[in-house]
Motif scaffolding. Structure first.
Motif, short mmCIF file in Angstrom:
data_model
loop_
_atom_site.label_atom_id
_atom_site.label_comp_id
_atom_site.label_asym_id
_atom_site.label_seq_id
_atom_site.Cartn_x
_atom_site.Cartn_y
_atom_site.Cartn_z
N VAL A 99 -14.13 -3.32 -6.49
CA VAL A 99 -14.96 -3.74 -5.37
C VAL A 99 -15.72 -5.02 -5.72
CG1 VAL A 99 -16.75 -3.01 -3.74
CG2 VAL A 99 -15.24 -1.30 -4.78
N ARG B 169 -12.24 2.42 4.26
CA ARG B 169 -12.64 3.58 3.44
C ARG B 169 -12.55 4.84 4.29
NH1 ARG B 169 -13.23 -0.67 0.25
NH2 ARG B 169 -15.17 -0.90 -0.89
N ASN C 36 -19.37 -1.74 10.77
CA ASN C 36 -19.58 -1.40 9.36
C ASN C 36 -20.00 -2.71 8.70
OD1 ASN C 36 -19.56 -0.63 6.71
ND2 ASN C 36 -17.33 -0.42 6.56
N PRO C 37 -21.29 -3.04 8.81
CA PRO C 37 -21.73 -4.34 8.31
C PRO C 37 -21.88 -4.31 6.79
CG PRO C 37 -23.63 -3.13 9.07
CD PRO C 37 -22.43 -2.23 9.31
N PRO C 38 -22.04 -5.46 6.16
CA PRO C 38 -22.33 -5.45 4.72
C PRO C 38 -23.67 -4.77 4.50
CG PRO C 38 -21.80 -7.68 5.52
CD PRO C 38 -22.02 -6.83 6.71
N TYR C 39 -23.74 -3.80 3.61
CA TYR C 39 -25.02 -3.10 3.43
C TYR C 39 -25.36 -2.80 1.97
CZ TYR C 39 -22.07 1.19 3.54
OH TYR C 39 -21.13 2.15 3.31
N ILE C 40 -24.64 -3.40 1.04
CA ILE C 40 -24.95 -3.14 -0.37
C ILE C 40 -26.11 -4.05 -0.79
CG2 ILE C 40 -24.01 -3.05 -2.71
CD1 ILE C 40 -22.50 -1.19 -0.90
N LEU D 287 -12.41 -6.10 3.49
CA LEU D 287 -12.75 -4.85 2.83
C LEU D 287 -11.66 -3.84 3.19
CD1 LEU D 287 -15.49 -3.83 1.37
CD2 LEU D 287 -15.85 -2.60 3.50
N GLU E 134 -22.23 2.05 10.49
CA GLU E 134 -22.13 2.68 9.17
C GLU E 134 -23.33 2.24 8.33
OE1 GLU E 134 -18.36 2.97 7.16
OE2 GLU E 134 -19.33 2.76 5.20
N ALA F 116 -18.41 -9.20 2.66
CA ALA F 116 -18.28 -7.93 3.38
C ALA F 116 -19.19 -6.86 2.77
CB ALA F 116 -16.83 -7.45 3.35
N LEU F 117 -19.81 -7.18 1.65
CA LEU F 117 -20.61 -6.18 0.93
C LEU F 117 -22.10 -6.50 0.94
CD1 LEU F 117 -18.40 -6.05 -2.29
CD2 LEU F 117 -18.48 -4.30 -0.53
N1 GLN Z 1 -18.76 1.47 1.56
C1 GLN Z 1 -18.46 0.22 0.94
C2 GLN Z 1 -18.37 0.41 -0.57
O1 GLN Z 1 -17.84 1.38 -0.97
C3 GLN Z 1 -19.43 -0.84 1.33
C4 GLN Z 1 -19.20 -1.20 2.72
C5 GLN Z 1 -20.19 -2.14 3.27
O2 GLN Z 1 -21.00 -2.84 2.65
N2 GLN Z 1 -20.10 -2.20 4.53
O3 GLN Z 1 -18.70 -0.41 -1.35
#
Ligand code: GLN
Length: 366
Positions: free
Chosen positions: A287, A153, A271-275, A150, A326, A295-296
């Motif tokens: 993206v 950001r 900053n783990p995957p968090y989507i 990733l 994050e 990573a997402l």
């Molecule tokens: N912030 C990221 C994005 O713009 C996502 C990062 C994440 O999943 N750690 O998509």
């Protein structure tokens, strides 16, 4: 795919040269290049087309911003100061003549143009600018990036800033002056969080961990670049202070820590995957199509990694150790609850520079 791109780049270059020939005399070389390329980028849905275009031109022609602005309105002849580079525009191209026969440019100009159109072809496919340039700035440092990580950001800088600020405050209170701070950066990707901390904190013991070996290669290369004098520490040795570990979250950590005689960490940052999984296809193509999905993807509700980190992470923190994670702008309350339920104290949500919720921090009780 690569061949397609080369073909596409060749066609673009040819079309540009033809458009110049049609005008006989391109008075402003870089300006003409912009006029040719900008509508195509906009058509492809590139959001900041103008800025991206400038950066791609600068990269291809090796110009810094000042030079670019100064030379934007220069004639081609002045641009490379070679008469023969100009001559191509003073003759008509025969029907069926290919771009190859236009190679009476100076070599430097020709390869810069080839480079530019290759970049343009990539950007038209919505490859992120950072991947085309191969780097992304984060917290004032330049990080190597590619399709395996990733891209850092700006949003994430507030996590680093938060940690540094709290360490600074502790230092002022006289608490941690001499103390070495050990940091575990989970899901490190390019290594941007951990390595930036290592640049700013006093001699941290740092472990960068990722599930992806290819991502770790990028993190290791970033370490070599950012700490050239310490690069030998990448090699395993008892004295090393920066470690790299391929591991699905904590899976490989217990045996690694035992082997290295590490009892725990003061700070766990990630900053783990968090989507949310169903949201991924709605993200920008850059993206959704070109950044690593692993990573997402934070699972069905986006919170999978927080649950795992809260549950398993405790075993790897020293008493009084802290976590900084994050989060997505709408995940503050949920993540806070997850950590409170697992017994973390002082759990707090904090904001990024735009005022959106972007991080959660907490303490592992002493
Ligand atoms: N912030 C990221 C994005 O713009 C996502 C990062 C994440 O999943 N750690 O998509």
């Amino acid at each position: 795919m690569r061949e397609d791109r080369k073909e596409k780049a060749k066609h673009l270059k040819e079309a540009f040269l033809r458009s110049c020939l049609d005008k006989k005399n391109p008075s402003f070389f870089l300006l003409d290049l912009e006029k040719f390329s900008l509508p195509q980028l906009e058509e492809a849905g590139v959001e900041e087309a103008e800025l991206d275009l400038r950066l791609l031109i600068q990269e291809a022609f090796s110009l810094d911003t000042k030079d670019y602005l100064l030379r934007k309105r220069e004639a081609l002849s002045a641009f490379y100061q070679k008469k023969e580079a100009y001559s191509v525009f003073n003759r008509k191209i025969a029907p069926g003549e290919s771009a190859d026969s236009l190679r009476c440019f100076s070599g430097a100009l020709d390869s810069a143009l080839t480079r530019f159109f290759f970049f343009l072809a990539l950007r038209l496919q919505r490859i992120p600018l950072s991947q085309i340039l191969g780097r992304q700035e984060f917290f004032g440092l330049s990080f190597l990036v590619n399709e395996n990580v990733l891209s850092p950001r700006q949003d994430t800088e507030c996590i680093v800033e938060r940690i540094l600020q709290e360490e600074r405050e502790k230092g002022e209170e006289g608490n941690t002056n001499e103390k070495q701070i050990s940091v575990l950066d989970l899901c490190t990707g390019s290594g941007c969080i951990g390595l930036t901390l290592a640049k700013h904190l006093p001699c941290p013991k740092l472990l960068l961990l990722d599930k992806s070996g290819k991502a770790l290669e990028v993190a290791e290369e970033n370490y070599r670049r950012l700490f050239p004098d310490k690069a030998e520490e990448v090699r395993p040795s008892e004295q090393q202070r920066v470690y790299f570990l391929e591991s699905d979250l904590f899976a490989a950590l217990p045996s690694f820590m035992e082997e290295k005689d590490i009892s725990g960490f003061d700070i766990l940052v990630s900053n783990p995957p968090y989507i949310r999984r169903d949201v991924i296809p709605t993200l920008d193509d850059e993206v959704a199509l070109h950044e690593p999905r692993t990573a997402l993807d934070g699972g069905v509700d986006g919170l999978d990694f927080y649950r795992r980190i809260a549950k398993e992470g405790k075993g790897f923190l020293l008493p009084g150790g802290r976590i900084y994670l994050e989060i997505g702008y709408d995940q503050g309350e949920s993540v806070k609850n997850i950590f409170q339920k697992e017994g973390f104290t002082n759990v707090e949500v904090f904001q990024d520079y735009e005022g959106r919720d972007r991080g959660v921090q907490g303490t592992f009780p002493p």
